[in-house]
Enzyme design. Sequence first.
Site, mmCIF file in Angstrom:
data_model
loop_
_atom_site.group_PDB
_atom_site.id
_atom_site.type_symbol
_atom_site.label_atom_id
_atom_site.label_comp_id
_atom_site.label_asym_id
_atom_site.label_seq_id
_atom_site.Cartn_x
_atom_site.Cartn_y
_atom_site.Cartn_z
ATOM 1 N N ASP A 1 0.818 -1.215 0.000
ATOM 2 C CA ASP A 1 0.000 0.000 0.000
ATOM 3 C C ASP A 1 0.850 1.263 0.000
ATOM 4 O OD1 ASP A 1 -2.501 -1.191 -0.141
ATOM 5 O OD2 ASP A 1 -2.679 -1.406 2.025
ATOM 6 N N GLY A 2 1.996 1.235 0.686
ATOM 7 C CA GLY A 2 2.879 2.401 0.682
ATOM 8 C C GLY A 2 3.389 2.719 -0.710
ATOM 9 N N ARG B 1 2.759 6.153 -3.072
ATOM 10 C CA ARG B 1 3.797 6.876 -3.798
ATOM 11 C C ARG B 1 3.483 6.917 -5.303
ATOM 12 N NH1 ARG B 1 8.174 7.951 -0.628
ATOM 13 N NH2 ARG B 1 8.264 6.807 1.350
ATOM 14 N N ASP C 1 -5.095 10.258 3.528
ATOM 15 C CA ASP C 1 -5.454 11.191 4.591
ATOM 16 C C ASP C 1 -4.442 12.309 4.764
ATOM 17 O OD1 ASP C 1 -3.302 9.926 6.066
ATOM 18 O OD2 ASP C 1 -4.704 8.350 6.599
ATOM 19 N N ARG D 1 3.013 16.076 23.846
ATOM 20 C CA ARG D 1 1.974 16.879 24.486
ATOM 21 C C ARG D 1 0.884 17.174 23.468
ATOM 22 N NH1 ARG D 1 4.568 22.038 27.205
ATOM 23 N NH2 ARG D 1 2.392 22.245 27.904
ATOM 24 N N ASP E 1 -4.155 14.535 20.536
ATOM 25 C CA ASP E 1 -2.889 14.165 19.895
ATOM 26 C C ASP E 1 -2.878 14.612 18.441
ATOM 27 O OD1 ASP E 1 -1.845 13.046 22.152
ATOM 28 O OD2 ASP E 1 -1.786 10.985 21.392
#
Length: 275
Positions: free
Chosen positions: A60-61, A65, A134, A144, A163
């Site tokens: 999928d990566g 690309r 996304d 934080r 987050d």
Amino acid sequence: MKKLGILYNPKLSAALPLARELEAEMRAARAEVWVCSSWEEEMARQQISGTELVFSVGGDGTVLRSARIVAPWPIPILGVNLGRLGFMTELGAEEVRDRLPQVLAGEGWVEARARLGVELLGGRPQELPSALNDVMVGRGATPRVVSIETIIDGQPLTTFVADGLIVATPTGSTAYTLAAGGPIVHPSVEAILLQPLAVHINLKAPLLLPADAVVELLIHSEHSAVLSVDGQVNIEVSSGDRIRVKRSPHHTRFLRLHPPGSYYGRLAQRLCLGQ
């Protein structure tokens, strides 16, 4: 087909040998063929003019690309899975060997998937590559929470203290959004998905927006945050930066050989449902 491209994942040992094997078969069928690492995006773009189909050899990566390289052109991608899940791929290594003659004969159908355009506004405006899965805005190296003021179609929604926040396509609903507890959205649904990440005090449920919605995210943070496009293009953002996300005019087109109704069975297989 007269001109074909093969993009492969250089980090998978089996990818380049398979790419060369497919190249030889294509040349034997009198097709013009180029082969390039999917990590060499500019080099691939220089060869893409006139290409009728791009094979994406990896997982999928690699598809992400490949889709980013192809995005401005209406060229279909055939995903060949050598990875783990392969949600966006169509064939495995053995399948592509067996079905290559069908592909070269022009068989199959084309499925169009929506993309998201993303812009960084404010003091350093920048247009980024569009996303197939996304766009995520979230905390950077400092662990934080960040405050993300969220505006939809010019109307304030809320400020997420979290987050991060994911803005996803239906295609992306089986990626980071799914891991964050979001719903699976069929790729034919015209929508944009808003998924908060580890919200401190606020709306925690995902929000499904119309496909033509314009989402603006304003960062409020005393420390750096990150803007990530498909988890592959990452830039640091800071307090006061504004990010605009909306439907891209470009689509990613996939060549499919399996029938359209096979989506649910393939989804269940990849998620190991019923086992």
